[in-house]
Design a protein around this motif. Structure first.
Motif, PDB file in Angstrom:
ATOM      1  N   TYR A 116       0.828  -1.202   0.000  1.00  0.00           N
ATOM      2  CA  TYR A 116       0.000   0.000   0.000  1.00  0.00           C
ATOM      3  C   TYR A 116       0.871   1.265   0.000  1.00  0.00           C
ATOM      4  O   TYR A 116       0.542   2.254  -0.674  1.00  0.00           O
ATOM      5  N   ALA A 117       1.971   1.233   0.740  1.00  0.00           N
ATOM      6  CA  ALA A 117       2.855   2.402   0.795  1.00  0.00           C
ATOM      7  C   ALA A 117       3.492   2.663  -0.567  1.00  0.00           C
ATOM      8  O   ALA A 117       3.570   3.819  -1.027  1.00  0.00           O
ATOM      9  N   VAL A 118       3.971   1.615  -1.238  1.00  0.00           N
ATOM     10  CA  VAL A 118       4.583   1.767  -2.560  1.00  0.00           C
ATOM     11  C   VAL A 118       3.557   2.301  -3.552  1.00  0.00           C
ATOM     12  O   VAL A 118       3.856   3.192  -4.358  1.00  0.00           O
ATOM     13  N   ILE A 119       2.349   1.780  -3.492  1.00  0.00           N
ATOM     14  CA  ILE A 119       1.290   2.239  -4.402  1.00  0.00           C
ATOM     15  C   ILE A 119       0.981   3.717  -4.173  1.00  0.00           C
ATOM     16  O   ILE A 119       0.831   4.492  -5.129  1.00  0.00           O
ATOM     17  N   ARG A 120       0.903   4.130  -2.910  1.00  0.00           N
ATOM     18  CA  ARG A 120       0.649   5.548  -2.619  1.00  0.00           C
ATOM     19  C   ARG A 120       1.773   6.421  -3.169  1.00  0.00           C
ATOM     20  O   ARG A 120       1.508   7.448  -3.804  1.00  0.00           O
ATOM     21  N   MET A 121       3.024   6.022  -2.910  1.00  0.00           N
ATOM     22  CA  MET A 121       4.162   6.851  -3.315  1.00  0.00           C
ATOM     23  C   MET A 121       4.263   6.978  -4.828  1.00  0.00           C
ATOM     24  O   MET A 121       4.426   8.077  -5.375  1.00  0.00           O
ATOM     25  N   LEU A 122       4.190   5.855  -5.525  1.00  0.00           N
ATOM     26  CA  LEU A 122       4.337   5.902  -6.977  1.00  0.00           C
ATOM     27  C   LEU A 122       3.084   6.459  -7.642  1.00  0.00           C
ATOM     28  O   LEU A 122       3.165   7.167  -8.646  1.00  0.00           O
ATOM     29  N   GLY A 123       1.927   6.153  -7.063  1.00  0.00           N
ATOM     30  CA  GLY A 123       0.676   6.620  -7.654  1.00  0.00           C
ATOM     31  C   GLY A 123       0.548   8.128  -7.683  1.00  0.00           C
ATOM     32  O   GLY A 123      -0.163   8.681  -8.540  1.00  0.00           O
ATOM     33  N   GLU A 124       1.239   8.820  -6.773  1.00  0.00           N
ATOM     34  CA  GLU A 124       1.190  10.290  -6.761  1.00  0.00           C
ATOM     35  C   GLU A 124       1.730  10.891  -8.056  1.00  0.00           C
ATOM     36  O   GLU A 124       1.383  12.017  -8.413  1.00  0.00           O
ATOM     37  N   GLY A 125       2.584  10.142  -8.748  1.00  0.00           N
ATOM     38  CA  GLY A 125       3.153  10.656  -9.995  1.00  0.00           C
ATOM     39  C   GLY A 125       2.350  10.288 -11.230  1.00  0.00           C
ATOM     40  O   GLY A 125       2.721  10.670 -12.350  1.00  0.00           O
ATOM     41  N   PHE A 126       1.251   9.549 -11.056  1.00  0.00           N
ATOM     42  CA  PHE A 126       0.448   9.124 -12.200  1.00  0.00           C
ATOM     43  C   PHE A 126      -0.672  10.142 -12.410  1.00  0.00           C
ATOM     44  O   PHE A 126      -1.813   9.946 -11.989  1.00  0.00           O
ATOM     45  N   SER A 127      -0.352  11.227 -13.065  1.00  0.00           N
ATOM     46  CA  SER A 127      -1.272  12.368 -13.144  1.00  0.00           C
ATOM     47  C   SER A 127      -2.122  12.390 -14.403  1.00  0.00           C
ATOM     48  O   SER A 127      -3.004  13.239 -14.542  1.00  0.00           O
ATOM     49  N   ASN A 128      -1.884  11.467 -15.325  1.00  0.00           N
ATOM     50  CA  ASN A 128      -2.594  11.524 -16.602  1.00  0.00           C
ATOM     51  C   ASN A 128      -3.245  10.181 -16.923  1.00  0.00           C
ATOM     52  O   ASN A 128      -3.176   9.691 -18.050  1.00  0.00           O
ATOM     53  N   LEU A 129      -3.870   9.567 -15.908  1.00  0.00           N
ATOM     54  CA  LEU A 129      -4.389   8.212 -16.059  1.00  0.00           C
ATOM     55  C   LEU A 129      -5.496   8.096 -17.107  1.00  0.00           C
ATOM     56  O   LEU A 129      -5.716   7.019 -17.663  1.00  0.00           O
ATOM     57  N   GLY A 130      -6.161   9.168 -17.418  1.00  0.00           N
ATOM     58  CA  GLY A 130      -7.233   9.091 -18.406  1.00  0.00           C
ATOM     59  C   GLY A 130      -6.723   8.908 -19.819  1.00  0.00           C
ATOM     60  O   GLY A 130      -7.430   8.377 -20.684  1.00  0.00           O
ATOM     61  N   GLU A 131      -5.480   9.347 -20.063  1.00  0.00           N
ATOM     62  CA  GLU A 131      -4.959   9.336 -21.429  1.00  0.00           C
ATOM     63  C   GLU A 131      -3.660   8.552 -21.594  1.00  0.00           C
ATOM     64  O   GLU A 131      -3.216   8.351 -22.724  1.00  0.00           O
ATOM     65  N   GLU A 132      -3.078   8.118 -20.503  1.00  0.00           N
ATOM     66  CA  GLU A 132      -1.761   7.479 -20.587  1.00  0.00           C
ATOM     67  C   GLU A 132      -1.730   6.213 -19.737  1.00  0.00           C
ATOM     68  O   GLU A 132      -2.265   6.187 -18.624  1.00  0.00           O
ATOM     69  N   ALA A 133      -1.098   5.163 -20.275  1.00  0.00           N
ATOM     70  CA  ALA A 133      -0.894   3.928 -19.509  1.00  0.00           C
ATOM     71  C   ALA A 133       0.443   4.025 -18.788  1.00  0.00           C
ATOM     72  O   ALA A 133       1.436   4.494 -19.356  1.00  0.00           O
ATOM     73  N   TYR A 134       0.465   3.579 -17.545  1.00  0.00           N
ATOM     74  CA  TYR A 134       1.693   3.564 -16.751  1.00  0.00           C
ATOM     75  C   TYR A 134       2.124   2.107 -16.611  1.00  0.00           C
ATOM     76  O   TYR A 134       1.421   1.298 -16.000  1.00  0.00           O
TER      77      TYR A 134
END
Length: 280
Positions: A116-134
């Motif tokens: 959960y901690a890793v997901i929170r930390m990395l997920g903060e940088g996923f700002s364009n989820l509607g148009e971009e795959a990470y």
């Protein structure tokens, strides 16, 4: 004596030392009263570095043996592996051969809170989820812990969003599986992210290379690609999570033999076993 902390990395033949220096700085700030030492588990990398750069890298057994000769009774050994796979268990076996007691800090992804901690930390940088795959890509393993990557994939999508994928260079989820999934989603942009402590050889060749790479596979499906070029070892939040594991390993070390009146035995003391109350 304060308990020394031995950081154990696999090692790499690229610019990993810059990553390790960054980790070392954070750990020394976090644990100012403890000596921080480094050891490397790969014999091949040790020999390569010595021949080409003239730098001597020590194995965990060497570092711990030297600490024992200096009179230390305990040491923390912090694994910098991401999952509890083959390399981690080889480290545990090597540490058991040393005639001093050790408390082993576990890899990055060990209990649910780590995920959960890793997901929170990395997920903060996923700002364009509607148009971009990470697309996060790890090394992979044939150890049963390979399922950790599937768990991470599922939890990312459940907690952050559907356009996040986790695959591996070797094993499953494979490149073909992930690239096909991104293509079927209809997304036309993807960001490749190394889910590796160091963005080393795997990153340069297998992820971002110009031939037979994840990047080329995505481009071949008509998906534009951007690449994150730093590994997890340059993420302060990730290093602080490793530091939390160090703290847990320190916490299970009992009072010194002089204070507790107990004889100091030769054994390896793993924090997962301590939590279960079973010892080693």
């Amino acid at each position: 004596m304060d308990v020394p902390i031995v950081m154990v990395a696999f090692g790499t033949t690229t610019n990993a030392l810059k990553t390790y220096a960054f980790i070392d700085k954070i750990c020394k700030e976090r644990f100012p009263d403890h000596e921080i030492l480094w050891a490397y588990s790969s014999r091949m990398v040790k020999d390569w570095i010595m021949v080409r750069r003239g730098i001597e890298l020590k194995h965990p057994y060497q570092v711990l043996s030297e600490l024992g000769e200096k009179g230390y009774k305990w040491a923390v050994v912090q694994s910098l592996h991401l999952v509890c796979g083959h390399e981690f268990y080889r480290l545990v076996e090597e540490v058991k051969q040393v005639r001093m007691r050790t408390s082993i800090g576990l890899p990055l992804l060990t209990d649910p809170e780590d995920y959960y901690a890793v997901i929170r930390m990395l997920g903060e940088g996923f700002s364009n989820l509607g148009e971009e795959a990470y697309v996060l890509v790890g090394h992979g393993t044939d150890h049963p812990v390979w399922a950790s990557y599937l768990a991470l994939h599922h939890l990312f999508r459940e907690r952050i969003g559907p356009n996040i994928y986790v695959g591996v260079v070797e094993g499953s989820p494979s490149r073909d599986e992930i690239v096909d999934a991104v293509y079927r989603s209809g997304i036309k942009k993807a960001r490749l992210i190394p889910f590796m402590l160091v963005a080393g050889t795997h990153f340069q060749e297998d992820l971002a290379g110009e031939e037979d790479s994840w990047k080329r596979a995505l481009l071949g499906k008509g998906i534009s690609v951007s690449v994150e070029r730093k590994g997890l070892g340059f993420n302060p939040g990730i290093i602080n999570l490793f530091c939390r594991h160090i703290e847990q390993a320190i916490d299970v070390i009992p009072l010194s033999p002089r204070e507790s009146g107990e004889e100091c035995l030769t054994r390896s003391y793993c924090i997962r076993d301590r939590k279960r109350g079973t010892g080693d």
